[in-house]
Design a protein around this motif. Sequence first.
Motif, short mmCIF file in Angstrom:
data_model
loop_
_atom_site.label_atom_id
_atom_site.label_comp_id
_atom_site.label_asym_id
_atom_site.label_seq_id
_atom_site.Cartn_x
_atom_site.Cartn_y
_atom_site.Cartn_z
N ASN A 39 0.83 -1.18 0.03
CA ASN A 39 -0.13 0.04 0.09
C ASN A 39 1.00 1.15 0.03
OD1 ASN A 39 0.74 0.61 2.91
ND2 ASN A 39 -0.61 -0.85 3.49
N ALA A 40 0.16 2.26 -0.10
CA ALA A 40 0.96 3.59 0.13
C ALA A 40 0.37 4.32 1.48
CB ALA A 40 0.49 4.72 -0.97
N ALA A 41 1.28 4.97 2.16
CA ALA A 41 0.76 5.11 3.48
C ALA A 41 1.62 6.46 3.80
CB ALA A 41 1.05 4.20 4.43
N GLY A 42 0.66 7.16 4.99
CA GLY A 42 1.35 8.61 5.62
C GLY A 42 2.23 8.04 6.76
N SER A 43 3.36 8.59 6.96
CA SER A 43 4.13 8.43 7.94
C SER A 43 3.78 9.02 9.25
CB SER A 43 5.65 8.78 7.55
OG SER A 43 6.34 8.46 8.81
N GLN A 64 -11.49 10.83 2.59
CA GLN A 64 -10.93 12.33 2.85
C GLN A 64 -9.68 11.65 3.62
OE1 GLN A 64 -13.64 10.75 4.41
NE2 GLN A 64 -12.98 10.77 6.49
N PHE A 65 -8.54 12.61 3.64
CA PHE A 65 -7.41 12.53 4.54
C PHE A 65 -7.61 12.70 6.03
CE2 PHE A 65 -5.31 12.88 0.31
CZ PHE A 65 -4.29 11.82 0.31
N GLU A 66 -6.80 12.40 6.92
CA GLU A 66 -7.09 12.59 8.15
C GLU A 66 -6.82 14.19 8.61
OE1 GLU A 66 -4.52 10.46 7.00
OE2 GLU A 66 -5.92 8.92 7.27
N THR A 67 -7.42 14.46 9.74
CA THR A 67 -7.26 15.72 10.24
C THR A 67 -6.01 16.09 11.08
OG1 THR A 67 -8.53 15.34 12.50
CG2 THR A 67 -9.62 16.30 10.41
N ALA A 110 2.12 4.44 10.90
CA ALA A 110 1.66 4.75 9.59
C ALA A 110 0.10 5.00 9.56
CB ALA A 110 2.31 4.07 8.39
N VAL A 111 -0.38 5.44 8.53
CA VAL A 111 -1.88 5.67 8.45
C VAL A 111 -1.92 5.16 6.86
CG1 VAL A 111 -2.38 7.14 10.15
CG2 VAL A 111 -1.65 8.26 8.21
N GLY A 112 -3.22 4.61 6.74
CA GLY A 112 -3.39 4.57 5.34
C GLY A 112 -4.99 3.84 5.06
N MET A 113 -5.52 3.92 4.03
CA MET A 113 -7.06 3.41 3.59
C MET A 113 -7.19 2.13 3.25
SD MET A 113 -7.81 7.22 1.89
CE MET A 113 -7.16 8.87 2.48
N SER A 114 -6.39 1.28 3.49
CA SER A 114 -6.73 0.00 2.92
C SER A 114 -6.05 -1.19 3.46
CB SER A 114 -5.82 -0.16 1.47
OG SER A 114 -4.50 -0.27 1.57
N ILE A 171 5.75 4.72 1.99
CA ILE A 171 5.55 6.02 2.49
C ILE A 171 5.59 7.12 1.45
CG2 ILE A 171 6.25 7.87 4.39
CD1 ILE A 171 5.17 5.27 5.69
N THR A 172 4.51 7.73 1.31
CA THR A 172 4.42 8.99 0.36
C THR A 172 4.51 10.36 0.77
OG1 THR A 172 1.86 8.81 0.33
CG2 THR A 172 3.25 7.49 -1.31
N ASN A 173 4.01 10.35 2.12
CA ASN A 173 3.96 11.82 2.90
C ASN A 173 4.09 11.58 4.38
OD1 ASN A 173 1.12 10.70 2.25
ND2 ASN A 173 0.93 11.57 4.10
N LEU A 174 4.16 12.66 5.05
CA LEU A 174 3.96 12.82 6.54
C LEU A 174 2.57 12.89 6.88
CD1 LEU A 174 7.02 14.78 7.70
CD2 LEU A 174 6.79 12.33 8.09
N HIS A 233 0.44 19.93 1.74
CA HIS A 233 -0.85 19.55 1.48
C HIS A 233 -1.02 18.33 0.68
CE1 HIS A 233 -3.16 22.96 3.34
NE2 HIS A 233 -2.19 23.66 2.95
N LEU A 234 -2.10 17.44 1.27
CA LEU A 234 -2.30 16.04 0.99
C LEU A 234 -3.29 15.90 -0.17
CD1 LEU A 234 -2.06 14.20 4.11
CD2 LEU A 234 -0.29 14.85 2.52
N SER A 235 -2.74 15.29 -1.38
CA SER A 235 -3.78 14.93 -2.43
C SER A 235 -3.67 13.67 -2.96
CB SER A 235 -3.82 15.87 -3.48
OG SER A 235 -2.42 16.07 -4.12
N1 HPA Z 1 -3.26 8.93 4.91
C1 HPA Z 1 -4.23 7.99 4.36
N2 HPA Z 1 -3.94 7.47 3.51
C2 HPA Z 1 -2.72 7.63 2.76
C3 HPA Z 1 -1.67 8.86 3.16
C4 HPA Z 1 -2.24 9.49 4.40
O1 HPA Z 1 -1.78 10.35 4.74
N3 HPA Z 1 -0.79 8.70 2.33
C5 HPA Z 1 -0.86 7.71 1.43
N4 HPA Z 1 -2.14 7.13 1.62
#
Ligand code: HPA
Length: 267
Positions: A106-110, A182-185, A199-203, A224-227, A235-237
Amino acid sequence: MNAIDTVRQRAPRLQPRIAVVLGSGWGGLTAHLTGAIQIPYSELAGFPQPGVAGHGGSLWLGHLGAQPVAVLSGRQHGYETGAVDGMAEPLRVLKALGCHTLVQTNAAGSLRPEMPPQSLMLLSDHLNLPQRSPLVGLAGSERFVDMVDAYDPALRAHARGVAQAQGATLFEGVYAWFLGPQFETPAEIRMARLLGADAVGMSTVPETILARHLGLRVLALSFITNLGAGMSTEHLSHAHTLQQAQLGSQAASRLLADIIAKMDTLS
Ligand code: HPA
């Protein structure tokens, strides 16, 4: 025709042993397959039709080294329909075809500043924050699945060994599942850190539960794609996730191909 028969007809000589789920940024793995056969999910009864940019929708069959594998390129996420059991049928089919292990990506935020974008993290455990399960509604005592060591300790040790031999850094930590889309607050990110997540993610979490229910061993890796939200000024997208995932894709896929190819000494 059911999906098991379709696969047997299209790849009659291949009995896959390892199932792989490719998340954002991990699509490069299919370039490492030899003798690959690709079957679109649309030709497989009961398989989902993924609708997210960056996620394909094909089952690939082939070899990584000597290892026969079945690669699910594209998964259905809980945020697409509200249902979290979208991958139940694909995993049931791969188990019936002979798979004993599921490797997830997966891709995730650190949540750890010292684990920056482009890092790889092995999942040691997870937090099912939405408290949703793909097993709701099933009968029988097998539904009460033991989730201790859900991410197989021996497979994790194997992955660490392969990374070390390659000179690649592999972090290890707890993945917190948020339903999304939506991304997290920033407050949710602070909460997840307090709860012990790395780490956080949606899968990933629903498929791990499904796999353990089927008796498959599980290994999972995050790119890890972002903090996490609020931990940096960026800003996340989804476009940012895909762009970051693209940057590190080749190295991540190479490591993953090596980890899987060398698993034949384990099983
Ligand atoms: N949050 C949730 N899912 C993600 C993130 C994140 O920051 N980065 C990549 N997938």
